[in-house]
Motif scaffolding. Structure first.
Motif, PDB file in Angstrom:
ATOM      1  N   ASN A  62       0.684   4.233  -2.856  1.00 50.02           N
ATOM      2  CA  ASN A  62       0.451   5.650  -2.575  1.00 50.02           C
ATOM      3  C   ASN A  62       1.525   6.525  -3.210  1.00 50.02           C
ATOM      4  O   ASN A  62       1.233   7.618  -3.726  1.00 50.02           O
ATOM      5  CB  ASN A  62       0.390   5.891  -1.071  1.00 50.02           C
ATOM      6  N   ASP A  74       0.813  -1.211   0.000  1.00 45.95           N
ATOM      7  CA  ASP A  74       0.000   0.000   0.000  1.00 45.95           C
ATOM      8  C   ASP A  74       0.852   1.268   0.000  1.00 45.95           C
ATOM      9  O   ASP A  74       0.507   2.259  -0.650  1.00 45.95           O
ATOM     10  CB  ASP A  74      -0.930   0.006   1.218  1.00 45.95           C
ATOM     11  N   ARG A  75       1.963   1.240   0.730  1.00 44.28           N
ATOM     12  CA  ARG A  75       2.820   2.427   0.786  1.00 44.28           C
ATOM     13  C   ARG A  75       3.391   2.752  -0.582  1.00 44.28           C
ATOM     14  O   ARG A  75       3.395   3.921  -0.993  1.00 44.28           O
ATOM     15  CB  ARG A  75       3.952   2.192   1.794  1.00 44.28           C
TER      16      ARG A  75
END
Length: 206
Positions: free
Chosen positions: A75, A71-72
């Motif tokens: 983003n 997820d990081r």
């Protein structure tokens, strides 16, 4: 005759991705350029159409390239992608503002994912000049599909022949002309302004 102007966004009012911005995005993905860009574009249409989320799109890109993303990193990819499409041509913004000030009715048609659409709404007040904003992620229609142009006609409540469409891609111009719109292939702000001012002999909204 045409009295309403329908603008494309990227390549007309906003600039295409610069080489430096493209490299930041590619480096964020950590994938060699040819494979990355081929996959980026091959999977882009459902994202532009709003059929998949940003997270879904970037996971599909990673899977197709034989890698994984958390997820990081997604983003970071979203932020780099948005930044790469966020440079605006101030001369074209001035063309839009002059057309609006003259009483011309304006609309916008763009293949754009939700994250970019939201970014432009937050940061660009000149969007207020457009009576209709047709972002593909919200209309579910992408250029050069005929329904993308027909959606704009319905939203404007105009026959195609009442609309002048300005875009930088030949295939998009041809698709607009195929449904009866007038069209101008974008070359420069000066030429776009001239194409718009040539409509001044027809009635305009005040």
């Amino acid at each position: 005759m045409a009295d309403t102007v329908l603008f494309d966004l990227f390549g007309v009012i906003a600039r295409q991705q610069s080489p430096s911005a493209r490299e930041v995005l590619r480096a964020t993905a950590g994938v060699p350029a040819p494979a990355f860009w081929a996959t980026y574009w091959a999977l882009r249409t459902p994202y532009d159409r709003g059929e998949v989320t940003a997270f879904g799109y970037w996971r599909q890109v990673a899977t197709a390239l034989g890698s994984t993303v958390d997820d990081r990193q997604i983003n970071r990819l979203i932020a780099a992608d948005v930044a790469s499409w966020s440079v605006v041509d101030d001369d074209m913004v001035a063309v839009v503002e002059r057309a609006a000030a003259s009483g011309r009715r304006l609309a916008l048609l763009s293949n754009i994912p939700e994250e970019l659409a939201a970014h432009y709404e937050r940061h660009h007040r000149w969007l207020r000049h457009f009576d209709v904003v047709a972002f593909s992620c919200r209309t579910s229609h992408v250029k050069p599909e005929p329904d993308a142009y027909r959606w704009c006609c319905r939203a404007l409540d105009l026959a195609p022949g009442r609309i002048l469409f300005i875009d930088d891609r030949v295939e998009n111009i041809q698709a607009a002309e195929a449904i009866g719109m007038r069209a101008h292939l974008f070359i420069s702000p000066t030429q776009a302004h001239q194409a718009i001012t040539e409509l001044d002999t027809v009635p305009r909204r005040r």
